[in-house]
Design an enzyme around this catalytic site. Structure first.
Site, short mmCIF file in Angstrom:
data_model
loop_
_atom_site.label_atom_id
_atom_site.label_comp_id
_atom_site.label_asym_id
_atom_site.label_seq_id
_atom_site.Cartn_x
_atom_site.Cartn_y
_atom_site.Cartn_z
N CYS A 72 -19.64 -15.99 0.87
CA CYS A 72 -18.92 -16.51 2.03
C CYS A 72 -19.83 -17.46 2.82
CB CYS A 72 -18.44 -15.35 2.92
SG CYS A 72 -17.80 -15.92 4.50
N CYS A 86 -12.69 -14.88 3.71
CA CYS A 86 -13.55 -13.73 3.52
C CYS A 86 -12.91 -12.51 4.19
CB CYS A 86 -14.92 -14.03 4.14
SG CYS A 86 -16.04 -12.62 4.08
N ALA A 90 17.90 -26.71 -7.71
CA ALA A 90 17.47 -27.28 -6.42
C ALA A 90 17.42 -28.80 -6.45
CB ALA A 90 16.09 -26.71 -6.05
N GLN A 105 7.76 -19.74 1.77
CA GLN A 105 7.09 -18.53 1.28
C GLN A 105 6.13 -18.90 0.15
OE1 GLN A 105 10.13 -15.10 0.80
NE2 GLN A 105 11.38 -16.95 0.89
N HIS A 133 3.28 -17.25 3.69
CA HIS A 133 2.57 -16.36 2.74
C HIS A 133 1.23 -16.96 2.30
CE1 HIS A 133 6.52 -14.09 1.53
NE2 HIS A 133 6.03 -13.70 2.70
N TYR A 163 -5.26 -15.00 -9.89
CA TYR A 163 -5.13 -16.11 -8.93
C TYR A 163 -5.88 -17.37 -9.40
CZ TYR A 163 -2.24 -13.59 -5.75
OH TYR A 163 -1.16 -12.94 -5.21
N THR A 223 15.34 -18.80 -2.78
CA THR A 223 14.69 -17.50 -2.56
C THR A 223 15.70 -16.39 -2.84
OG1 THR A 223 13.52 -16.08 -0.96
CG2 THR A 223 15.07 -17.69 -0.03
N LEU A 236 20.10 -21.27 -7.07
CA LEU A 236 20.66 -21.31 -8.42
C LEU A 236 21.88 -20.39 -8.51
CD1 LEU A 236 19.98 -22.77 -11.03
CD2 LEU A 236 18.57 -20.83 -11.69
#
Ligand code: BJW
Length: 244
Positions: A144, A125, A229, A99, A117, A62, A185, A212
Site C-alpha cells: 500500500c 487498502c 440494450a 452498479q 459498487h 479480479y 439489471t 432484455l
C-alpha cells in the site's frame, strides 16, 4: 411516451444501470445462464470473508476480470453512447447510477455518474482505506502506497455485506427525480433493486424499465420496453429527446 405522462423540459432524469447494458460490449452479466455466478460461487469471490479466507483466489478472479474490462473499455456500445447523448442534450439534470464496475459509461462520454459498487480501475487498502488508480494485477504481496502495509490491497469494489458507495447522493437524486429509468439489471441485489420502490413511494416520477426481459421488479414500473440494450436504449433516448 404514454399520453398520460408529460415530461417537462427541466425534469430530473435518473438512470440505474446493471450488467445487461455492457453485455453487448462483450462483458458477462452475473445471473444469466452463462453468467459469472454460473462459473464461480458468490461466497468464494464476492464477500469480505472470501477475501480473508482465500485472498489469492479472489485476486486471481479480479485480475482476470480487470484485464477483460480494460480491453472492453475501448468499446462502449450504442446504449452507453445514447445515455451520454441524453446527458448532453437534455436541459434538466441527468444522473446515471451504475452498479457496474466497468468504465464503459465514462468511455461513452457520461459525466454525471455514480459507481455505487465501485470500479475495477482502482485499488484500496483494507488497513488504511487509501485508494489509488489501478490497471495491472494485484496480489497479497502488493504494498500500500498509503501505509506501507502488505496484504491489505484489494479491488475497490463493493462485496456482499459491504455498504454501497455514495448512498447519500443517490438518495438525494432519487427524491428529486421526475423520470426513473432502470436498464439491464435483474433486480436481485439490494439496495439498488429497491430504488424503484423508493421512487414509487415518493410518487412523483414516471418509471421505465429497459431490459432484455422483465426483471424481478418489472410490475412496479409504469412501463417496460424489452430487447437488447443497444436497440431499446437509443430508441428510448430518441423518444425522450423528441419531447423537447
Ligand atoms: C440485458 C442484456 C442486454 C442481459 N440488453 N439487458 C435478503 C434480502 C434483501 C437483501 C439482502 C438479503 N440478504 C442480504 C441482503 C443484502 C445484499 C443483497 O442484495 N443480497 C441479495 C442477493 C439477496 N446486498 C448487499 O450486501 C449490498 N450491501 C448492502 O446491502 O449493504 C447494507 C446497506 C444497505 C443500504 C444502506 C446501508 C447499508 C452490497 C451488494 C454488492 C453487490 N456486489 C456485486 C459485485 C460487485 C463487484 C464485481 O463486479 O465483482 O455487484 S454482485 C453483482 O450483482 C454486482 C452487480 O452490480 C450486482 C447486480 O447485478 P446486475 O447488474 O443486476 O446483473 P444481473 O446479471 O443480475 O442482471 C443482468 C440483467 O441484464 C438481466 O435482467 C438480463 O436479462 C439483462 N440483460 N443482456 C439488455 N444485451
Amino acid at each position: 411516451m404514454p399520453q398520460s405522462f408529460t415530461l417537462e423540459k427541466n425534469s430530473n432524469i435518473v438512470i440505474l444501470t446493471g450488467a445487461g447494458i455492457s453485455q453487448e460490449s462483450g462483458l458477462e452479466t452475473f445471473r444469466d445462464p452463462d453468467g459469472i455466478w454460473s462459473k464461480v460461487r458468490v461466497e468464494d469471490v464476492a464477500t469480505p470473508e472470501a477475501f480473508k479466507k482465500n485472498p489469492d483466489y479472489v485476486h486471481s478472479f479480479y485480475n482476470m476480470r480487470r484485464a477483460r474490462h480494460l480491453i472492453a473499455a475501448a468499446n462502449p456500445n450504442d446504449a452507453h453512447m445514447a445515455l451520454a447523448r441524453l446527458e448532453t442534450q437534455w436541459p434538466g439534470q441527468v444522473t446515471v447510477i451504475t452498479q457496474n464496475v466497468d468504465s464503459l459509461h465514462e468511455s461513452g462520454g457520461t459525466q454525471n455518474l455514480i459507481h455505487m459498487h465501485g470500479v475495477h480501475s482502482k485499488a484500496r487498502c483494507d488497513h488504511c482505506q487509501h485508494a489509488v488508480p489501478w490497471e495491472g494485477d494485484m496480489s497479497t504481496a502488493t504494498v500500500c502506497e498509503g501505509c506501507g502495509d502488505v496484504g491489505g490491497m484489494r479491488p475497490h469494489v463493493v462485496w456482499f455485506g459491504e455498504t454501497p458507495l455514495e448512498l447519500g447522493r443517490i438518495q438525494a437524486v432519487l427524491v428529486a427525480c421526475d423520470l426513473f429509468v432502470s436498464i439491464g439489471t435483474s433486480g436481485n441485489v439490494y439496495p439498488a433493486a429497491g430504488f424503484i420502490s423508493v421512487v414509487q413511494q415518493i410518487g412523483r416520477a414516471h418509471t421505465v424499465e429497459l431490459n432484455l426481459e422483465p426483471s424481478l421488479g418489472a410490475a412496479l414500473f409504469s412501463e417496460g420496453r424489452y430487447g437488447p440494450a443497444t436497440e431499446v436504449v437509443p430508441s428510448y433516448v430518441d423518444e425522450v429527446l423528441a419531447t423537447l
